[in-house]
Design a protein around this motif. Structure first.
Motif, mmCIF file in Angstrom:
data_model
loop_
_atom_site.group_PDB
_atom_site.id
_atom_site.type_symbol
_atom_site.label_atom_id
_atom_site.label_comp_id
_atom_site.label_asym_id
_atom_site.label_seq_id
_atom_site.Cartn_x
_atom_site.Cartn_y
_atom_site.Cartn_z
ATOM 1 N N MET A 162 0.912 -1.194 0.118
ATOM 2 C CA MET A 162 -0.046 -0.011 0.149
ATOM 3 C C MET A 162 0.784 1.296 -0.025
ATOM 4 O O MET A 162 1.595 1.222 0.879
ATOM 5 N N CYS A 163 0.869 2.199 -1.056
ATOM 6 C CA CYS A 163 1.429 3.264 -1.284
ATOM 7 C C CYS A 163 0.685 4.782 -0.852
ATOM 8 O O CYS A 163 -0.524 4.738 -1.558
ATOM 9 N N GLY A 164 1.285 5.280 0.030
ATOM 10 C CA GLY A 164 0.509 6.423 0.424
ATOM 11 C C GLY A 164 0.347 7.585 -0.695
ATOM 12 O O GLY A 164 -0.748 8.310 -0.729
ATOM 13 N N TYR A 165 1.494 7.742 -1.398
ATOM 14 C CA TYR A 165 1.474 8.886 -2.523
ATOM 15 C C TYR A 165 2.222 8.176 -3.600
ATOM 16 O O TYR A 165 2.962 7.522 -3.535
ATOM 17 N N LEU A 174 -1.789 -1.566 -4.055
ATOM 18 C CA LEU A 174 -3.270 -1.637 -3.670
ATOM 19 C C LEU A 174 -4.091 -0.395 -4.009
ATOM 20 O O LEU A 174 -5.326 -0.434 -4.364
ATOM 21 N N GLY A 175 -3.517 0.639 -4.116
ATOM 22 C CA GLY A 175 -4.077 1.870 -4.902
ATOM 23 C C GLY A 175 -4.785 1.867 -6.051
ATOM 24 O O GLY A 175 -5.874 2.476 -6.299
ATOM 25 N N VAL A 176 -4.349 1.088 -6.815
ATOM 26 C CA VAL A 176 -4.728 0.590 -8.118
ATOM 27 C C VAL A 176 -5.650 -0.814 -8.143
ATOM 28 O O VAL A 176 -6.880 -0.507 -8.602
ATOM 29 N N ASP A 187 -14.968 -8.498 -5.273
ATOM 30 C CA ASP A 187 -14.803 -8.340 -3.696
ATOM 31 C C ASP A 187 -13.377 -8.424 -3.598
ATOM 32 O O ASP A 187 -12.746 -9.682 -3.382
ATOM 33 N N VAL A 188 -12.696 -7.230 -3.561
ATOM 34 C CA VAL A 188 -11.439 -7.445 -3.060
ATOM 35 C C VAL A 188 -10.887 -7.449 -1.601
ATOM 36 O O VAL A 188 -11.279 -6.753 -1.043
ATOM 37 N N LEU A 233 -12.060 -17.799 -0.824
ATOM 38 C CA LEU A 233 -11.659 -16.984 -1.849
ATOM 39 C C LEU A 233 -11.658 -17.563 -3.094
ATOM 40 O O LEU A 233 -11.559 -18.692 -3.331
ATOM 41 N N ASP A 234 -11.871 -16.834 -4.066
ATOM 42 C CA ASP A 234 -12.063 -17.368 -5.614
ATOM 43 C C ASP A 234 -10.423 -17.308 -6.395
ATOM 44 O O ASP A 234 -10.413 -17.251 -7.550
ATOM 45 N N GLY A 235 -9.853 -16.295 -5.706
ATOM 46 C CA GLY A 235 -8.302 -16.073 -6.388
ATOM 47 C C GLY A 235 -7.526 -15.379 -5.536
ATOM 48 O O GLY A 235 -7.949 -14.965 -4.547
ATOM 49 N N VAL A 236 -6.467 -15.356 -5.900
ATOM 50 C CA VAL A 236 -5.149 -14.859 -5.041
ATOM 51 C C VAL A 236 -4.270 -14.073 -6.226
ATOM 52 O O VAL A 236 -3.772 -14.872 -7.136
ATOM 53 N N TYR A 237 -4.214 -13.044 -6.040
ATOM 54 C CA TYR A 237 -3.480 -11.881 -7.111
ATOM 55 C C TYR A 237 -2.231 -11.217 -6.297
ATOM 56 O O TYR A 237 -2.670 -10.540 -5.438
ATOM 57 N N SER A 238 -1.128 -11.668 -6.701
ATOM 58 C CA SER A 238 -0.130 -11.095 -5.888
ATOM 59 C C SER A 238 0.673 -10.348 -6.940
ATOM 60 O O SER A 238 0.990 -10.236 -7.899
ATOM 61 N N GLY A 239 1.249 -9.280 -6.095
ATOM 62 C CA GLY A 239 2.302 -8.386 -6.657
ATOM 63 C C GLY A 239 3.551 -8.194 -5.953
ATOM 64 O O GLY A 239 4.355 -8.984 -5.549
ATOM 65 N N PHE A 240 3.991 -6.658 -5.599
ATOM 66 C CA PHE A 240 5.050 -6.361 -5.023
ATOM 67 C C PHE A 240 5.200 -7.061 -3.521
ATOM 68 O O PHE A 240 4.362 -6.808 -3.058
ATOM 69 N N LEU A 241 6.305 -7.575 -3.076
ATOM 70 C CA LEU A 241 6.434 -8.047 -1.895
ATOM 71 C C LEU A 241 7.361 -7.291 -0.829
ATOM 72 O O LEU A 241 8.163 -6.687 -1.482
#
Length: 298
Positions: A30-33, A38-40, A51-52, A92-100
């Protein structure tokens, strides 16, 4: 519900049932600015009637393109966080992962895979761009992320990330389809079920090429999807692409259609972004094009 895939044109990975709202865990920072992660993912997937359920991997004051940023790694809270989900009986119906935020978070994602074996695994291996790792990514984290390739229903690396995952030397963005196929073959061999390579650009052309391939279709041969290339770069477009693709996948679109939709969504958002102040650092302004995502439900 997963379907049998018989051809590129019929590669529907998820079949939506009536008015059912699919539930997807979004495992990102999560990025503040600065618009990314997650902001996208939250607004884009929500606009597609999903449902995210956020699983925050790190908290940032601003994205890593800024010379100064604060990062808080959330690794130590994540197992307790997921324990609470289990106690509540959340499905859950899905797991969508990105930046760790750490190498240890790969085990957290694999836990989700074990506990929700029917969920789709969409992996955006956010590790770097332009031939360089992002500043918070270590070699240990890159090696751990490689463990997410096996079993990924859709893997969406750029060329830098494909190089990190496969060990094939990075050759820039102006590469041949044969070079893309070499990377795709290696990723399919590592266990990915479908691969989307993002961001191939040939010098002198106003076209960006994305390539997709499925392990069980046409021998894993790549299929090209083109979009218009705009003459500037923006932070967060990779996150928007992967989120747009995920939104389309959960809206009964084929993988080919999902890649095309994501490419056009990024292009349209980039055009709007160019008109905003500080657009080069602020990130991609996707909000005015969320109606295009909502139209997936039509």
């Amino acid at each position: 519900m997963s379907n049998q895939i018989t051809s590129q044109d019929s590669a529907v990975l998820y079949e939506r049932q009536g008015g059912y709202i699919p539930r997807v865990a979004a495992v990102h920072d999560m990025c503040g600015y600065g618009k990314c992660s997650l902001g996208v993912a939250i607004p884009v997937l929500s606009a597609a009637g999903i449902d995210v359920c956020p699983v925050p991997t790190a908290l940032f004051s601003a994205h890593t393109k800024f010379p100064v940023f604060y990062m808080h790694d959330t690794t130590e809270i994540l197992n307790d966080y997921l324990d609470a989900w289990q106690q509540e009986g959340i499905d859950l119906d899905g797991v969508y992962s990105g930046f760790l935020g750490s190498a240890e978070q790969v085990a957290v994602i694999k836990r989700l895979y074990r506990e929700y074996p029917h969920a789709l695994h969409i992996v955006d291996p956010v590790m770097g761009d332009g031939g360089q790792k992002y500043p918070t990514y270590t070699d240990e984290m890159c090696e751990a992320t490689r463990g997410l390739v096996d079993g990924a229903d859709v893997l969406t690396p750029n060329l830098t990330e494909a190089s990190i995952l496969t060990g094939i030397a990075y050759e820039g963005q102006d590469v041949s389809v044969e070079f893309v196929q070499k990377n795709v073959d290696a990723l399919l061999e590592l266990g990915a079920k479908a691969v989307v390579i993002k961001g191939v650009v040939h010098e002198g052309e106003a076209v960006i090429r994305n390539y997709l391939a499925l392990a069980d279709v046409d021998g894993g041969k790549v299929d090209e999807v083109q979009s218009e290339l705009l003459p500037y770069m923006l932070h967060g477009t990779g996150d928007l692409f992967a989120s747009g693709l995920t939104a389309a996948v959960y809206s009964d679109r084929t993988l080919h259609e999902s890649v095309a939709f994501a490419g056009d969504l990024v292009r349209d958002a980039m055009r709007i972004t160019r008109e905003q102040p500080d657009y080069e650092t602020r990130g991609v302004s996707f909000e005015p094009v969320l109606g295009k995502v909502t139209s997936l439900l039509a």
